[in-house]
Design a protein around this motif. Structure first.
Motif, PDB file in Angstrom:
ATOM      1  N   ALA A 187       0.823  -1.214   0.000  1.00  0.00           N
ATOM      2  CA  ALA A 187       0.000   0.000   0.000  1.00  0.00           C
ATOM      3  C   ALA A 187       0.855   1.261   0.000  1.00  0.00           C
ATOM      4  CB  ALA A 187      -0.923  -0.011   1.218  1.00  0.00           C
ATOM      5  N   CYS A 188       2.177   1.096   0.028  1.00  0.00           N
ATOM      6  CA  CYS A 188       3.070   2.262   0.101  1.00  0.00           C
ATOM      7  C   CYS A 188       3.527   2.665  -1.289  1.00  0.00           C
ATOM      8  CB  CYS A 188       4.326   1.911   0.890  1.00  0.00           C
ATOM      9  SG  CYS A 188       3.994   1.432   2.570  1.00  0.00           S
ATOM     10  N   ASP A 189       3.643   3.967  -1.490  1.00  0.00           N
ATOM     11  CA  ASP A 189       4.207   4.428  -2.751  1.00  0.00           C
ATOM     12  C   ASP A 189       5.721   4.575  -2.641  1.00  0.00           C
ATOM     13  OD1 ASP A 189       1.759   4.641  -4.244  1.00  0.00           O
ATOM     14  OD2 ASP A 189       1.239   6.257  -2.858  1.00  0.00           O
ATOM     15  N   SER A 190       6.215   4.701  -1.416  1.00  0.00           N
ATOM     16  CA  SER A 190       7.656   4.698  -1.207  1.00  0.00           C
ATOM     17  C   SER A 190       7.938   4.227   0.209  1.00  0.00           C
ATOM     18  CB  SER A 190       8.249   6.083  -1.452  1.00  0.00           C
ATOM     19  OG  SER A 190       7.875   6.973  -0.420  1.00  0.00           O
ATOM     20  N   VAL A 191       9.236   4.075   0.499  1.00  0.00           N
ATOM     21  CA  VAL A 191       9.619   3.481   1.777  1.00  0.00           C
ATOM     22  C   VAL A 191      10.825   4.209   2.368  1.00  0.00           C
ATOM     23  CG1 VAL A 191      10.859   1.424   2.614  1.00  0.00           C
ATOM     24  CG2 VAL A 191       8.688   1.143   1.449  1.00  0.00           C
ATOM     25  N   ILE A 192      10.833   4.338   3.693  1.00  0.00           N
ATOM     26  CA  ILE A 192      12.052   4.789   4.368  1.00  0.00           C
ATOM     27  C   ILE A 192      12.576   3.606   5.181  1.00  0.00           C
ATOM     28  CG2 ILE A 192      13.007   6.284   6.173  1.00  0.00           C
ATOM     29  CD1 ILE A 192      11.173   8.493   5.212  1.00  0.00           C
ATOM     30  N   ILE A 193      13.817   3.266   4.928  1.00  0.00           N
ATOM     31  CA  ILE A 193      14.424   2.151   5.663  1.00  0.00           C
ATOM     32  C   ILE A 193      15.342   2.723   6.735  1.00  0.00           C
ATOM     33  CG2 ILE A 193      16.055   0.224   5.504  1.00  0.00           C
ATOM     34  CD1 ILE A 193      15.046  -0.412   2.796  1.00  0.00           C
ATOM     35  N   VAL A 194      15.142   2.294   7.966  1.00  0.00           N
ATOM     36  CA  VAL A 194      15.986   2.781   9.056  1.00  0.00           C
ATOM     37  C   VAL A 194      17.049   1.731   9.359  1.00  0.00           C
ATOM     38  CG1 VAL A 194      16.003   3.696  11.405  1.00  0.00           C
ATOM     39  CG2 VAL A 194      13.931   3.863  10.032  1.00  0.00           C
ATOM     40  N   ILE A 195      18.291   2.196   9.436  1.00  0.00           N
ATOM     41  CA  ILE A 195      19.395   1.282   9.721  1.00  0.00           C
ATOM     42  C   ILE A 195      20.171   1.795  10.924  1.00  0.00           C
ATOM     43  CG2 ILE A 195      21.647   0.528   8.821  1.00  0.00           C
ATOM     44  CD1 ILE A 195      20.307   0.198   6.111  1.00  0.00           C
ATOM     45  N   ASP A 196      20.496   0.887  11.813  1.00  0.00           N
ATOM     46  CA  ASP A 196      21.268   1.233  13.003  1.00  0.00           C
ATOM     47  C   ASP A 196      22.743   1.373  12.586  1.00  0.00           C
ATOM     48  OD1 ASP A 196      22.872   0.922  15.321  1.00  0.00           O
ATOM     49  OD2 ASP A 196      21.216  -0.040  16.385  1.00  0.00           O
ATOM     50  N   SER A 197      23.348   2.524  12.872  1.00  0.00           N
ATOM     51  CA  SER A 197      24.699   2.776  12.350  1.00  0.00           C
ATOM     52  C   SER A 197      25.733   1.835  12.954  1.00  0.00           C
ATOM     53  CB  SER A 197      25.108   4.225  12.602  1.00  0.00           C
ATOM     54  OG  SER A 197      25.279   4.438  13.984  1.00  0.00           O
ATOM     55  N   ALA A 198      25.438   1.252  14.101  1.00  0.00           N
ATOM     56  CA  ALA A 198      26.403   0.322  14.688  1.00  0.00           C
ATOM     57  C   ALA A 198      26.202  -1.082  14.122  1.00  0.00           C
ATOM     58  CB  ALA A 198      26.252   0.295  16.203  1.00  0.00           C
ATOM     59  N   LYS A 199      24.958  -1.416  13.847  1.00  0.00           N
ATOM     60  CA  LYS A 199      24.684  -2.805  13.429  1.00  0.00           C
ATOM     61  C   LYS A 199      24.668  -2.984  11.916  1.00  0.00           C
ATOM     62  CE  LYS A 199      22.160  -4.025  17.570  1.00  0.00           C
ATOM     63  NZ  LYS A 199      20.826  -3.842  18.153  1.00  0.00           N
TER      64      LYS A 199
ATOM     65  N   ASN B 219      20.667   5.638  11.440  1.00  0.00           N
ATOM     66  CA  ASN B 219      20.276   6.187  12.739  1.00  0.00           C
ATOM     67  C   ASN B 219      21.326   5.936  13.821  1.00  0.00           C
ATOM     68  OD1 ASN B 219      18.528   7.352  14.591  1.00  0.00           O
ATOM     69  ND2 ASN B 219      17.490   5.419  15.057  1.00  0.00           N
ATOM     70  N   LYS B 220      21.120   6.610  14.934  1.00  0.00           N
ATOM     71  CA  LYS B 220      21.911   6.444  16.160  1.00  0.00           C
ATOM     72  C   LYS B 220      23.354   6.917  16.000  1.00  0.00           C
ATOM     73  CE  LYS B 220      19.053   2.569  17.669  1.00  0.00           C
ATOM     74  NZ  LYS B 220      18.922   1.358  18.442  1.00  0.00           N
ATOM     75  N   LEU B 221      23.532   8.014  15.278  1.00  0.00           N
ATOM     76  CA  LEU B 221      24.875   8.564  15.102  1.00  0.00           C
ATOM     77  C   LEU B 221      25.451   9.082  16.416  1.00  0.00           C
ATOM     78  CD1 LEU B 221      26.713   9.071  12.534  1.00  0.00           C
ATOM     79  CD2 LEU B 221      24.473   8.158  12.103  1.00  0.00           C
ATOM     80  N   ASP B 222      24.584   9.300  17.392  1.00  0.00           N
ATOM     81  CA  ASP B 222      25.071   9.760  18.693  1.00  0.00           C
ATOM     82  C   ASP B 222      25.785   8.637  19.435  1.00  0.00           C
ATOM     83  OD1 ASP B 222      22.421   8.583  18.730  1.00  0.00           O
ATOM     84  OD2 ASP B 222      22.445   8.958  20.891  1.00  0.00           O
TER      85      ASP B 222
ATOM     86  N   ASN C 120      31.084  10.301  15.058  1.00  0.00           N
ATOM     87  CA  ASN C 120      29.930   9.621  15.647  1.00  0.00           C
ATOM     88  C   ASN C 120      30.194   9.365  17.121  1.00  0.00           C
ATOM     89  OD1 ASN C 120      31.353   7.126  16.004  1.00  0.00           O
ATOM     90  ND2 ASN C 120      30.985   6.658  13.840  1.00  0.00           N
ATOM     91  N   GLY C 121      29.194   8.905  17.819  1.00  0.00           N
ATOM     92  CA  GLY C 121      29.347   8.642  19.256  1.00  0.00           C
ATOM     93  C   GLY C 121      29.676   9.923  20.008  1.00  0.00           C
ATOM     94  N   ASP C 122      30.659   9.815  20.898  1.00  0.00           N
ATOM     95  CA  ASP C 122      31.020  10.981  21.723  1.00  0.00           C
ATOM     96  C   ASP C 122      31.538  12.144  20.900  1.00  0.00           C
ATOM     97  OD1 ASP C 122      30.279   9.684  23.921  1.00  0.00           O
ATOM     98  OD2 ASP C 122      32.301   9.029  24.517  1.00  0.00           O
ATOM     99  N   VAL C 123      32.102  11.835  19.751  1.00  0.00           N
ATOM    100  CA  VAL C 123      32.671  12.918  18.935  1.00  0.00           C
ATOM    101  C   VAL C 123      31.777  13.242  17.741  1.00  0.00           C
ATOM    102  CG1 VAL C 123      35.079  12.611  19.608  1.00  0.00           C
ATOM    103  CG2 VAL C 123      34.129  11.206  17.771  1.00  0.00           C
TER     104      VAL C 123
END
Ligand SMILES: Nc1nc2c(ncn2[C@@H]2O[C@H](COP(=O)(O)OP(=O)(O)OP(=O)(O)O)[C@@H](O)[C@H]2O)c(=O)[nH]1
Length: 525
Positions: A102-114, A139-142, A172-175
């Motif tokens: 039912a979607c015309d497009s998609v956003i895929i979320v990826i964990d930057s560590a995994k 995601n999760k660049l912090d 990324n992370g602390d820096v």
């Protein structure tokens, strides 16, 4: 506003990810931009935690919540955005695949560590099949994560799609210092303590000292190097290639900190497709057509066991859907009208009078609908593209209470219509086999049969590797196959031939002995 403008205003997309990558968090932050909700935490995750395997009340509660969170609409910069949420738990992946139709497009979320995880790979396979335009949010660049170039390599390789980064992380992370918005050529500085969204700082020339003054000399020179490499290695943003599903724009950020999301959202409303034409078995339906058409892509059982009604989610494909108007239910050959069609804005539901292509309407259903059903103003159309995948786990389902065989049959029927699992009937012994993606589904089926249909079932083991849909290039060969493999043949819910392979070896043997038969792992080929 005219009908055409209404269509052009709409973007309907799904957010998908491997569990825990941050889908719910991102959804919530997107809704904040639309002003659809005002506080973080208002969107409940519809995740079913692994620990809840036997906690059925939890499942029930979660099911209730996800009715509200399955579809969320909001307006942003005059664009009406419909987000379709998908269950994270892999045992319900089948549901996710259908929502994607039912979607015309998609956003895929990826964990930057995994990086790319198993679920992401599977979901992307569906997007590729359907040539769905995809945007990737890393995601999760912090948190400490992988090198961005490595991540992009992995995405290209594992998801088999070309990428073009439109933002770039600085550390990324602390820096983690922020992102450079390649798309808009500006700098967004990250601060863990300041959660308000800052405007990007325009950097017209990344070689200027201004960049150093914001992020320090070392980060600035690293960013310059990175961006040069990005320019050399990755194709430039190309909307056409994105719309064809060949090129995925990539954004970096931190959903939890609401960072990097606006950049993606602004780009999304610029490039994401407006409602697309849809294929039916008969012809292609264009959203601009005057007459209403739509199809059911999801059915949700209600919480109240005393009322057997359900909500059928219909994607409007063309024309204007109107309340209290007769529409043809093509599968039943009967006219139905709906007095309380529902739209979903953020976490609240409201009754609507009209809906346009791209919109999702919730219809109260007393058992008329199954997944894939079509509604029209009279034309007999059948929308294509609702795939079934070969399940991973199989069990015989048996009646544990002979007095309730009718209830059991009805329950199985309706739960299969809802798409909870797949039913195969062995042609040799007529036994019913339920196929699922995960063990949790068996528990859900047993529980729901008992509580919603007063029927008791019993599971018996069956040793099966895969159920494959058979495509015959030669009818004789099919006949011969059926003769020799009678024990291993079944019909699916639609009466299609399915081969029940006991092992990989058995499947390989069949493949090499019957060259003119193709064994498919999805029902759509
Ligand atoms: N550090 C950090 N944590 C995040 C970020 N985004 C999400 N999280 C956390 O990651 C966990 C999972 O996030 P969810 O949004 O629930 O993930 P999900 O993908 O919806 O999970 P499912 O519903 O199981 O598919 C939560 O504890 C979030 O707080 C982020 O940008 N940074």
């Amino acid at each position: 506003m005219g009908f055409k403008e209404e269509i052009l205003k709409r973007r309907t997309f799904g957010i998908v990810s491997h569990p825990d990558a941050g889908k719910t968090t991102l959804t919530e932050k997107l809704l904040l931009f639309g002003g659809a909700i005002h506080i973080a935490g208002a969107v409940k995750s519809n995740k079913i935690k692994k620990t809840a395997t036997s906690d059925f009340m939890e499942i029930e509660r979660q099911r209730g919540i996800s009715v509200a969170t399955s579809v969320m609409g909001f307006e942003y910069k005059d664009v009406k955005i419909n987000i379709l949420d998908t269950p994270g738990h892999q045992d319900f992946a089948e549901d996710t695949f259908r929502v994607l139709t039912a979607c015309d497009s998609v956003i895929i979320v990826i964990d930057s560590a995994k990086g790319v995880e198993s679920q992401t790979r599977k979901l992307m396979q569906v997007c590729r099949m359907r040539k769905t335009p995809v945007i990737v949010f890393i995601n999760k660049l912090d948190r400490p994560g992988q090198d961005p170039f490595d991540l992009l390599d992995e995405i290209e390789k594992e998801l088999q799609i070309q990428v073009t980064p439109l933002s770039w992380p600085i550390g990324n992370g602390d820096v983690f210092k922020g992102i450079y918005n390649i798309h808009k050529e500006n700098l967004c500085l990250y601060s863990a303590s300041v959660q308000t969204i800052q405007d990007g700082i325009e950097i017209n020339d990344i070689d200027s000292d201004e960049l150093d003054s914001h992020i320090g000399e070392r980060s600035a020179s690293k960013l310059r190097e990175d961006l040069e490499l990005v320019r050399e290695v990755y194709p430039a943003a190309d909307r056409e290639a994105y719309l064809q599903g060949q090129l995925a724009p990539v954004f970096f950020g931190s959903a939890l900190n609401n960072f990097g999301i606006r950049e993606m959202l602004d780009c999304f409303i610029e490039i994401a497709p407006t409602p697309l034409p849809r294929e039916t078995e008969e012809r292609i339906v264009s959203p601009e057509e005057e007459k209403f058409t739509g199809f059911v892509f999801k059915i949700h059982a209600n919480m109240d066991p005393n009322h057997r009604d359900r909500i059928a989610f219909v994607k409007v494909c063309s024309g204007t859907f109107k309340r209290n108007t007769n529409y043809l239910h093509v599968g039943l050959g009967k006219n139905l009208k709906f007095s309380t069609p529902t739209a979903f804005m953020a976490s609240k539901k409201s009754i609507i009078d009209e809906a346009y292509p791209g919109d999702i309407v919730g219809l109260h259903d007393t058992g008329n609908f199954k997944i894939g059903d079509t509604l029209t103003e009279g034309e007999k159309l059948h929308f294509k593209g609702i795939p079934s995948f070969s399940p991973e786990l199989f069990k015989y389902i048996e009646n544990a209470d002979p007095m309730k065989s009718k209830q059991l049959a009805k329950g199985i029927d309706q739960l299969m219509d809802e798409g909870v699992a797949q039913l195969f009937v062995n042609q040799f012994n007529n036994r019913k086999i339920i196929g699922t993606v995960g063990a949790l589904q068996f528990e859900v089926i047993e529980y729901r049969l008992l509580h919603e249909y007063s029927a008791a079932c019993r599971w018996e083991p069956i040793n099966l590797y895969k159920a494959c849909w058979i495509e015959a290039l030669d009818d004789k060969e099919l006949e011969d196959f059926k003769l020799h493999k009678a024990q291993y043949l079944a019909k699916d819910k639609w009466g299609r031939d399915v081969f029940l392979a006991e092992s990989q070896y058995m499947l390989q043997m069949a493949q090499s002995n019957y060259k003119k038969l193709i064994f498919h792992f999805t029902s759509e080929f």
